[in-house]
Design an enzyme around this catalytic site. Structure first.
Site, mmCIF file in Angstrom:
data_model
loop_
_atom_site.group_PDB
_atom_site.id
_atom_site.type_symbol
_atom_site.label_atom_id
_atom_site.label_comp_id
_atom_site.label_asym_id
_atom_site.label_seq_id
_atom_site.Cartn_x
_atom_site.Cartn_y
_atom_site.Cartn_z
ATOM 1 N N GLU A 200 -5.106 43.214 79.648
ATOM 2 C CA GLU A 200 -4.214 43.109 78.493
ATOM 3 C C GLU A 200 -5.017 43.220 77.220
ATOM 4 O OE1 GLU A 200 -2.122 39.359 78.543
ATOM 5 O OE2 GLU A 200 -0.558 40.174 79.824
ATOM 6 N N HIS A 208 1.394 30.617 70.635
ATOM 7 C CA HIS A 208 2.022 30.571 71.965
ATOM 8 C C HIS A 208 3.440 30.055 71.761
ATOM 9 C CE1 HIS A 208 2.149 29.599 76.407
ATOM 10 N NE2 HIS A 208 3.191 28.934 75.932
ATOM 11 N N GLU A 275 7.075 32.742 78.762
ATOM 12 C CA GLU A 275 6.003 32.514 77.780
ATOM 13 C C GLU A 275 5.625 33.796 77.060
ATOM 14 O OE1 GLU A 275 3.757 28.629 79.597
ATOM 15 O OE2 GLU A 275 2.705 30.534 79.766
ATOM 16 N N ASN A 289 7.182 30.776 84.015
ATOM 17 C CA ASN A 289 7.012 29.627 84.895
ATOM 18 C C ASN A 289 8.365 29.242 85.473
ATOM 19 O OD1 ASN A 289 4.202 29.333 84.498
ATOM 20 N ND2 ASN A 289 4.613 28.403 82.511
ATOM 21 N N ARG A 291 9.720 26.654 86.901
ATOM 22 C CA ARG A 291 9.818 25.211 87.167
ATOM 23 C C ARG A 291 10.121 24.493 85.861
ATOM 24 N NH1 ARG A 291 5.064 24.303 84.383
ATOM 25 N NH2 ARG A 291 3.412 25.758 84.920
ATOM 26 N N VAL A 294 5.842 20.616 81.774
ATOM 27 C CA VAL A 294 5.381 19.313 81.287
ATOM 28 C C VAL A 294 6.062 18.988 79.944
ATOM 29 C CG1 VAL A 294 3.356 18.039 80.441
ATOM 30 C CG2 VAL A 294 3.130 19.571 82.409
HETATM 31 P P1 ADP Z 1 -2.102 30.635 82.708
HETATM 32 O O1 ADP Z 1 -1.124 31.052 83.748
HETATM 33 O O2 ADP Z 1 -3.473 30.438 83.240
HETATM 34 O O3 ADP Z 1 -1.597 29.501 81.858
HETATM 35 P P2 ADP Z 1 -1.299 32.568 80.640
HETATM 36 O O4 ADP Z 1 -1.158 34.014 80.918
HETATM 37 O O5 ADP Z 1 -0.038 31.773 80.515
HETATM 38 O O6 ADP Z 1 -2.262 31.922 81.737
HETATM 39 O O7 ADP Z 1 -2.146 32.363 79.313
HETATM 40 C C1 ADP Z 1 -2.556 31.071 78.886
HETATM 41 C C2 ADP Z 1 -3.111 31.123 77.487
HETATM 42 O O8 ADP Z 1 -4.211 32.060 77.412
HETATM 43 C C3 ADP Z 1 -2.139 31.611 76.430
HETATM 44 O O9 ADP Z 1 -1.298 30.578 75.949
HETATM 45 C C4 ADP Z 1 -3.108 32.105 75.370
HETATM 46 O O10 ADP Z 1 -3.674 31.009 74.679
HETATM 47 C C5 ADP Z 1 -4.218 32.748 76.177
HETATM 48 N N1 ADP Z 1 -3.942 34.198 76.388
HETATM 49 C C6 ADP Z 1 -3.312 34.759 77.449
HETATM 50 N N2 ADP Z 1 -3.197 36.108 77.301
HETATM 51 C C7 ADP Z 1 -3.770 36.429 76.125
HETATM 52 C C8 ADP Z 1 -3.943 37.655 75.388
HETATM 53 N N3 ADP Z 1 -3.515 38.831 75.860
HETATM 54 N N4 ADP Z 1 -4.577 37.580 74.185
HETATM 55 C C9 ADP Z 1 -5.025 36.392 73.689
HETATM 56 N N5 ADP Z 1 -4.889 35.211 74.338
HETATM 57 C C10 ADP Z 1 -4.267 35.210 75.528
#
Ligand code: ADP
Length: 451
Positions: A200, A208, A275, A289, A291, A294
């Site tokens: 990505e 977020h 998300e 997610n 579910r 939290v």
């Molecule tokens: P997980 O399933 O491990 O929680 P996520 O895909 O939900 O992973 O991403 C968790 C966090 O990682 C996001 O809230 C953000 O802070 C960071 N993140 C994820 N993807 C990106 C991206 N493409 N660019 C910048 N930060 C990212």
């Protein structure tokens, strides 16, 4: 409606489910490991069954033991809480094969969304905007190079099965790509048994923002606005709020409707969270997610609904108790996650709580399963409580949070409470003007590079 529900979890979330059941006049069965014999959820449930030794793999993750506990007690449904087996499609299948109702989405939906590559493809097809990146998985380094050049550095390599911030690696330049690619694959394989990764674009300054959705499984779905969870440490949320300081009513309605329509089209049932990263007025889907999260209480606070009650209702085949029009934002809510951790390194701090006093008063909710004299076992997640405050607006919620944190006493162990007291003094936190990278930098400056 069910007469009896088994709660396949522990800690504050098990207690949260017990509370909803009590109000619905449903009996509940707690399960526990030998380390949790004295846990609050065991005391508060109608019945309790010991399902194994302290190790989670032999207790809270043991499917045969949990199914047996259902059969012994005659529980008709299982609420999984979050974590443990809540997003395990095989478990859902097994539960249903035993004629027990799983309070949550179908195994198929959990499977689709549990694989981030499939989730992204599905969401894109449903009209949800996604982060630019590879079209599906990236099988080898050569392909990774091509994709990264096309997307443009910096990029992030993500394990398709990743979660909890694991299996995600940043490549700022082409020179970082090989090691990021190999580490993400290795982490995916060792933590989740799946080495597949995708790429990505790495967003430099996003927030977020996540949208709470809720479906009845029959093609009707609503959204319950957004939560801003930008204050993160190691990609893990520590402070969440609703509504998002950067989101106005029009933006909320638009993205909310896109999300509700997407889940309605797949007949999604129960609670889900879509998300996004939000940058320069654009939303980029990252994962769903399947579910209860939290941080669900901040949404409950501003909409005045009980999401667990709603989960139980739709699982029992009943209608949702609200329509989209019923769901109007009321005020502002903030949650902080109180962990048994010692600053500045956030190292686990299990042990005996010698004194506990929970804050109270108007607009204060403390979701916790600790009590005076309780010993926090060293085997599980360090979350010991969530303090949620609700005010008429954001400044009132912030003032209430500060006041409540000053009332809270947890002695005998270290907690993350001092972190929140310090954060509330920060102008950036007061203004709500932060991105997902702000807290890491703050921790580096203020706690000495331990973030
Ligand atoms: P997980 O399933 O491990 O929680 P996520 O895909 O939900 O992973 O991403 C968790 C966090 O990682 C996001 O809230 C953000 O802070 C960071 N993140 C994820 N993807 C990106 C991206 N493409 N660019 C910048 N930060 C990212």
């Amino acid at each position: 409606m069910f007469d009896k529900i088994l709660i396949a979890n522990r800690g504050e979330i098990a207690l949260r489910v017990v509370r909803a059941c009590r109000e619905m006049d449903i009996a509940c069965v707690a399960v526990h490991s030998t380390a949790d014999t004295d846990a609050m959820h065991v005391r508060m449930a109608n019945e309790a069954v010991c399902i194994g030794p302290p190790s989670a793999t032999q207790s809270y993750l043991s499917m045969p033991n949990i199914i047996s506990a259902c059969e012994i007690t005659g529980a008709q449904a299982i609420h999984p809480g979050y974590g443990f087996l809540s997003e395990n499609a095989n478990f859902v299948q097994i539960v249903e094969d035993h004629d027990i109702t799983f309070i949550g989405p179908t195994a198929e939906h959990i499977r689709i969304m549990g694989d981030k590559i499939t989730a992204k493809e599905t969401m894109r097809d449903l009209g949800v905007p996604c982060v630019p990146g590879s079209d599906g998985g990236v099988p080898d380094l050569e392909t990774a190079k091509l994709v990264a050049e096309e997307v443009g550095f910096p990029v992030i390599i993500k394990a398709t099965a990743g979660g909890g911030g694991k299996g995600m690696k940043l490549a700022r330049t082409a020179a970082d790509l090989e090691s990021a690619f190999r580490t993400a694959r290795a982490e995916g394989k060792s933590n989740f048994g799946n080495p597949d990764v995708y790429i990505e674009k790495y967003l430099g300054n996003p927030r977020h923002i996540e949208i709470q959705v809720f479906g009845d499984g029959k093609g009707r779905a609503v959204h319950l606005g957004e939560r801003d969870c930008s204050l993160q440490r190691r990609h893990q949320k520590v402070f969440e709020e609703a509504p998002g300081p950067a989101i106005d009513a029009e933006t909320r309605a638009k993205i909310g409707q896109t999300c509700a329509e997407a889940v309605a089209r797949i007949n999604y049932i129960g609670a889900g969270t879509i998300e996004f990263l939000y940058e320069d007025g654009e939303f980029y889907f990252i994962e769903m997610n399947t579910r209860l999260q939290v941080e669900h209480p901040v949404t409950e606070a501003i909409f005045g609904v009980d999401l667990v009650r709603e989960q139980i209702r739709v699982a029992a085949g009943m209608e949702m108790s609200f329509t989209q029009e019923d769901l109007q934002v009321n005020g502002h809510a903030i949650e902080v996650r109180i962990n048994a951790e010692k600053l500045p390194n956030f190292s686990p701090s299990p042990g005996r709580i010698t004194q506990y006093h929970a804050p109270g008063g108007l607009g204060v909710r403390m979701d916790s399963a600790i009590y005076d004299g309780y010993s926090i076992p060293p085997f599980y997640d360090s979350l010991i409580g969530k303090l949620i405050v609700h005010g008429r607006d954001r400044p009132e919620a912030l003032a209430r949070l500060k006041r409540s944190l000053n009332e809270l006493i947890v002695d005998g162990i270290d907690t993350t409470v001092p972190l929140f007291r310090a954060l509330l003094e920060e102008e950036t936190v007061q203004s709500g003007n932060y991105t997902i990278h702000w807290l890491e930098k703050w921790l580096e400056t203020n706690l000495g590079g331990t973030g």
